[in-house]
Motif scaffolding. Sequence first.
Motif, PDB file in Angstrom:
ATOM      1  N   MET A 297      37.545  35.902  35.132  1.00 45.67           N
ATOM      2  CA  MET A 297      36.487  35.836  36.141  1.00 45.67           C
ATOM      3  C   MET A 297      35.180  36.435  35.655  1.00 45.67           C
ATOM      4  SD  MET A 297      38.537  36.494  39.731  1.00 45.67           S
ATOM      5  CE  MET A 297      39.463  37.911  39.196  1.00 45.67           C
TER       6      MET A 297
ATOM      7  N   LYS B  17      34.215  30.915  44.523  1.00 45.71           N
ATOM      8  CA  LYS B  17      34.023  32.188  43.854  1.00 45.71           C
ATOM      9  C   LYS B  17      34.931  33.253  44.461  1.00 45.71           C
ATOM     10  CE  LYS B  17      30.474  35.552  42.518  1.00 45.71           C
ATOM     11  NZ  LYS B  17      30.878  35.524  41.104  1.00 45.71           N
TER      12      LYS B  17
ATOM     13  N   ILE C 241      42.812  30.078  37.600  1.00 44.80           N
ATOM     14  CA  ILE C 241      41.507  30.606  37.998  1.00 44.80           C
ATOM     15  C   ILE C 241      40.386  29.655  37.621  1.00 44.80           C
ATOM     16  CG2 ILE C 241      39.871  32.496  37.588  1.00 44.80           C
ATOM     17  CD1 ILE C 241      42.245  34.375  37.349  1.00 44.80           C
TER      18      ILE C 241
ATOM     19  N   LYS D  20      36.872  27.622  39.635  1.00 43.64           N
ATOM     20  CA  LYS D  20      35.494  27.468  39.169  1.00 43.64           C
ATOM     21  C   LYS D  20      35.057  26.018  39.261  1.00 43.64           C
ATOM     22  CE  LYS D  20      35.790  31.353  35.923  1.00 43.64           C
ATOM     23  NZ  LYS D  20      35.738  31.767  34.493  1.00 43.64           N
TER      24      LYS D  20
END
Length: 875
Positions: free
Chosen positions: A842, A776, A767, A771
């Motif tokens: 997140m 997103k 994840i 970024k």
Amino acid sequence: MASSSSSSSFTLPSLFSIAVLILTASTAESLKSPFNPRDLLPLLPKQVSWPILNSLYGAADLLPTFIGTASPGNDDVKWKGACFYENTAYLEFHNKSGSEFGGGTLHIQADKAHSWTCMDLYVFATPYRVTWTWYFISRAHTVEFPEWDGLAEYEYVKNKGVSIFLMHAGMLGTLQALWDVFPLFTNTGWGESSNLAFLEKHMGAKFDARPEPWVTNVTTDQIQSGDLLAISKIRGRWGGFETLEKWVSGAYAGHSAVCLRDSEGKLWVGESGNENEKGEDVIAILPWEEWWEFELTKDDANPQIALLPLHPDVRAKFNVSAAWEYARSMEGKPYGYHNLIFSWIDTVSENYPPPLDSHLVASFMTVWSKMQPDYAANMWNEALNKRLGTKGLDLSDVLVEVEKRGSSFDKLLAIPEQDDWIYSDGKSTSCIAFILEMYKEGGLFGSLADSIQVTEFTLKDAYMLNFFETNASRLPKWCNDNDSVKLPYCQILGKYRMQLPGYNTMEPYTHMNELCPSLPPKSVAYSDTTVNVSSLGQMMMGHVVARTHLILSRNNFADSIRCQGLRVSKTLSMESQQSKRPTCPSCAKPTQLCLCNRIRSPPLDNQVSVTILQHSLERKHALNSTRIARLGLKNVTVTTVCDVHDEAEFLIRVKGASLELVDTSKLGSDNVDNESLKLYQQLADKRGSCEEDLMRISMKKRGVISNVSTSLMEDASFDGILASPAAMDVLAKGFVVTKFSEGKEEFELEVPPGSALLFPSEGSVMINDLKERDLKVRNLIVLDGTWSKARRMYVENPWLKLLCSHVKLEIEGASLYREVRRQPREGCLSTIESIVHAMKEMGEDTEGLDNMLDVFESMVGDQRRCKDENFGKVL
């Protein structure tokens, strides 16, 4: 007293001795005689032969058994007949008639008859003809088809052959079956007893006599709008038809009506199937007094009637005005013959009580189409055309068209009826469909109304709905007042006590009754006890299924679980109230283990929405953690996904708004992906007909893609689409995916922009890597199932590969599941653990996420304690 030396008279014991000897001899495999003892039964005195014949044969034996199809090049059709134990068949094409398409000869070799006096009866059928014959000599026989009925029959027979049906009861049994069927439709005491005997024999129904008076002194002020009237007729024309309908659908009532009050409080009865002055069956709204007087004095079918009052909570949300308006709008329209047959045929197997099957249904329809074409058009032709998306095809054309499309007639029959289908004579509703449509309009199905097709419901499905009253203290005072047995509903008329097995046990669910087999398994396993269905009188006909290990043998296991898994314990609780364990309606856990008060309130308002694809076998698992996500997250969607058993189709389409948001004025500018903009422009220009459909993917089981059609690019393969930046850029703006399985919609799901799949696929990334790329995630898609099920879901849902982002977790250590559920390896987490860890990365609220983990850990602890307690009891 008769002389002992008399040769012409028999004592009763001697007659039964002879009968026993005959039956014993007839079952001896080693006996080879010129006659079979059963063949002599009609020659014996009636008091001997008749009871034996009745035990051997019944009305259901009038139906033939499908043997197979004989086609050119197929000489492997072999079977055991009722008379001849070795039979083979093959089909030969010829043109003896000199016609354009010629004809054919069906060759049948019949050998090894069990006696000289037996006979085999056969029916032979194509979509264009049905013929029959009999054989009583061991030799080669032929059936001639001098000339095929045009190109359509020629092509059909060449590809599919001629269907062969055996009258499995033989000549004697078939004649006996005819004798048993005849009285079902007679308005006599003989007819009534025949109907009762049929239902007792084939369904295990019971007909306990009620104490007199058999009619209740009804006080109408205690009957309210929406109360259902379940009706069972047991003699005469309608009694016979209802008996057969009950047999094929598993229902213990054959007709229904509904109570309604108008704005002035007057009580009316709405009924689809009321005979008007012209003798037509129509939908009628009658004053209660008129309807009740007819049932008491004029209905010669000996009706048994039960009143099923709505539960107070259900009644409170019933919109009487909307229901009344709908009922009045349907008044005078014809009875729903169009959807009558198809409501109980939901899957390709396990719908038909033997020997009934789809081949026999097709042949029956063929016969009636030839004899009564108007009847056939009303009963099934138009409905079959609806399922094909065609118009005006007769039955033979329908059968040929199905074969051309590579499908089969049994699959066509199983396509769900749609509530919004309008037939040539208007909207079609059978008696129970009319009532359930009214319930829909009155709001009883709530938010599920659009996802439930009530024209797929049988009467059994209706009285099993959890809509009705069971609390005896709230039933009218006159309810079962004279009966020694207090039923959970009010029987207001009838000599025999009505049975409604499974009454009020079924909560509505999405696509309810669209994929539910009508037949039960042979036994029902509950806890540590196996209960023989026949010992329960087949009370659970059509809706009780065995526990998971018994259902695993079914090809349509996933669909059976979705349709049936909810009700095993509820139905069995009717037999043993001690086994009933109340559950929480929100979390579906036993009330003493409820999770709701452990979850933080209000639920976490997660900024990243969560879409859970839940394997259909996982939904009812006691330790399934998706229930915690449902309770703990505000923005969560759960969609049930089934395995692909034969073939599935996925339709990918784009929202029109997604096209309009793209600025194509930059075409030709530097540093702009002109290929993507051109594709957007092409799609936007087409938008308005079918151009919003981006892609259609056909898939076999285990993820084998058989066909791809797309408007994204010409002559594209699925891999080619994945490799096209322009195509993937269009898909990244969001799309809607719809899955069709066996001609039915399984699910439809909107995939918004910014969707990422949480799964360790080949191209998945961490994840944090997203970024760094400034990507997103707005929606997280999670697969819920065991690891093997999750992998299969990924492989069999190719649209998941169209997502631009696949993310994975790398968590060290064991799952909280480890003590109660097998873990393939360390780092394999439960669904809720995966969601929590991903959402923490997140940037979602840590406190709310930790609360869900705490609840999950407590649920696992509950399960561990239960296992320890059970183990202690065994020790």
